[in-house]
Motif scaffolding. Structure first.
Motif, short mmCIF file in Angstrom:
data_model
loop_
_atom_site.label_atom_id
_atom_site.label_comp_id
_atom_site.label_asym_id
_atom_site.label_seq_id
_atom_site.Cartn_x
_atom_site.Cartn_y
_atom_site.Cartn_z
N GLY A 109 -30.84 -43.32 59.39
CA GLY A 109 -30.20 -41.86 59.58
C GLY A 109 -29.59 -41.28 61.28
N GLU A 110 -28.28 -42.93 60.88
CA GLU A 110 -27.30 -42.74 61.42
C GLU A 110 -26.68 -42.11 61.63
OE1 GLU A 110 -27.82 -44.98 59.09
OE2 GLU A 110 -27.83 -47.24 59.24
N LYS A 111 -26.66 -40.76 61.05
CA LYS A 111 -25.39 -39.61 61.18
C LYS A 111 -26.08 -38.03 62.03
CE LYS A 111 -26.96 -37.74 56.09
NZ LYS A 111 -26.53 -37.22 55.08
N PHE A 112 -27.56 -38.78 61.58
CA PHE A 112 -28.05 -37.92 62.79
C PHE A 112 -28.25 -38.20 64.28
CE2 PHE A 112 -30.12 -37.95 58.49
CZ PHE A 112 -29.54 -36.48 57.79
N SER A 113 -27.99 -39.48 64.52
CA SER A 113 -27.55 -39.62 65.87
C SER A 113 -26.89 -38.85 67.20
CB SER A 113 -27.52 -41.35 65.67
OG SER A 113 -27.51 -42.06 67.66
N ILE A 114 -26.43 -38.80 68.19
CA ILE A 114 -25.65 -38.07 68.85
C ILE A 114 -25.10 -39.81 69.13
CG2 ILE A 114 -25.58 -37.54 71.15
CD1 ILE A 114 -28.30 -36.47 71.46
N ILE A 179 -33.25 -35.30 61.92
CA ILE A 179 -34.23 -35.42 60.52
C ILE A 179 -34.97 -35.16 59.88
CG2 ILE A 179 -35.67 -37.56 61.53
CD1 ILE A 179 -34.34 -39.42 59.42
N SER A 180 -35.88 -34.47 60.92
CA SER A 180 -36.62 -33.64 60.21
C SER A 180 -36.21 -32.85 59.46
CB SER A 180 -38.23 -32.61 61.46
OG SER A 180 -38.40 -34.52 61.82
N ASN A 182 -33.77 -32.00 58.02
CA ASN A 182 -33.13 -32.18 56.27
C ASN A 182 -34.18 -32.91 55.34
OD1 ASN A 182 -31.64 -33.87 54.56
ND2 ASN A 182 -29.56 -33.52 56.02
N PRO A 183 -34.57 -32.11 54.26
CA PRO A 183 -36.15 -32.43 53.98
C PRO A 183 -34.58 -33.32 52.65
CG PRO A 183 -34.94 -29.95 53.39
CD PRO A 183 -33.78 -30.08 54.15
N THR A 184 -34.08 -33.48 52.33
CA THR A 184 -33.96 -35.27 51.71
C THR A 184 -33.85 -35.96 52.68
OG1 THR A 184 -31.99 -33.74 50.55
CG2 THR A 184 -31.55 -36.22 50.33
N ALA A 185 -33.87 -36.43 53.66
CA ALA A 185 -33.89 -37.44 54.54
C ALA A 185 -35.45 -37.40 55.19
CB ALA A 185 -32.24 -37.47 56.14
N LEU A 186 -35.58 -36.57 55.70
CA LEU A 186 -37.07 -36.86 55.55
C LEU A 186 -37.68 -37.07 54.40
CD1 LEU A 186 -39.23 -35.84 57.68
CD2 LEU A 186 -39.38 -33.47 56.99
#
Length: 280
Positions: A109-114, A179-180, A182-186
């Motif tokens: 989930g690196e792309k979802f981190s600030i 991440i929640s 984003n259905p694919t990532a979740l």
């Protein structure tokens, strides 16, 4: 405090021997478990957490020694408990900061981190080191030289800790929301037990934040303030809360994340026996 230690009063109350002994036992037990798990699972980034547990354990030994000396306190045990109990949570924080980055990598989930994960650990640990050094130096000055200067430095260090922890909790929350949403990532994340580790991070962070705020108020009130005149507060808002941090990570041990990343072992239980499983 400077000058005339022969008339110096370490505490504004008679320290409780019973309370000190209870927490020596509690911290001794929790820290022993963490030490065992550390070497069995090779979760090396939790070394600061374990060291913090030893700081707490030794700090309450210092309080027990002080309790046995009442009212003729000596400087050594007072310094021991003052410094070690003050800075131990900064060591807890260092491991907690490194923990989040591993959870994020676990679910890709690196792309979802600030903040970029590579920078996240560096930034937060750097802030934690600054907080640790300020509190340690302030405690040293407080008990050996200038009370006012020492208290100001300690409060500054605690504010640094609060700011970084507040930002850390925000980063964790934003990551969870992104991440929640984003259905694919979740969907991928559901195959790993990441949420329980995130909740452990939230819970421990809030406990340390509450404790740090208590300590700030304590020092801002001054040497003759209400909090420093009543021993109950240090046990309720420091001893208990920091012990719960250790217990949290006994129950939800980060070795599971480390194992899934292929970096160590995880502690599991089969037939009532604790065993180590090597990561595949």
């Amino acid at each position: 405090m400077a000058g005339g230690f022969e008339h110096w009063e370490a505490y504004l109350y008679d320290p409780s021997m019973a309370a000190a002994v209870i927490f020596i036992v509690l911290y001794g037990g929790a820290t022993a478990l963490h030490t065992y798990h550390l070497f069995q699972t090779k979760t090396w980034f939790f070394i600061p957490m374990v060291l913090g547990g030893y700081f707490e354990f030794i700090g309450y030994i210092g309080r027990a020694i002080s309790a046995s000396q009442t009212p003729d306190w000596t400087l050594g045990p007072y310094i021991l408990q003052s410094v070690l109990l003050l800075v131990a949570p900064a060591l807890f924080a260092a491991s907690i900061y490194m923990y989040l980055g591993r959870v994020i990598i676990l679910v890709r989930g690196e792309k979802f981190s600030i903040i970029r994960v590579g920078w996240m650990t560096k930034i937060f640990v750097a802030g934690d080191v600054l907080s640790f050094l300020m509190q340690a130096s302030g405690a040293g000055i407080l008990v050996t030289d200038s009370q006012e200067m020492g208290e100001n430095i300690i409060v500054g260090g605690l504010f640094v800790q609060i700011v970084f922890f507040g930002f850390f909790v925000m980063c964790s929350f934003v990551f969870q929301r992104r991440i929640s949403n984003n259905p694919t990532a979740l969907g991928m994340a559901r195959t790993t037990p990441w949420m329980k580790h995130l909740w452990a991070l939230y819970g421990s962070s809030i406990l340390i934040l509450i404790r740090s705020i208590f300590r700030v108020v304590e020092y801002l009130q001054g040497w003759d303030g209400y909090l420093l005149r009543n021993e109950t507060f240090i046990y309720v808002f420091d001893a208990v809360l920091m012990w719960l941090v250790l217990v949290t990570f006994v129950v939800v041990h980060p070795s599971e994340v480390n194992c899934l990343l292929g970096r160590g072992r995880v502690m599991t239980t089969k037939g009532g026996l604790s065993i180590s499983e090597v990561a595949v």
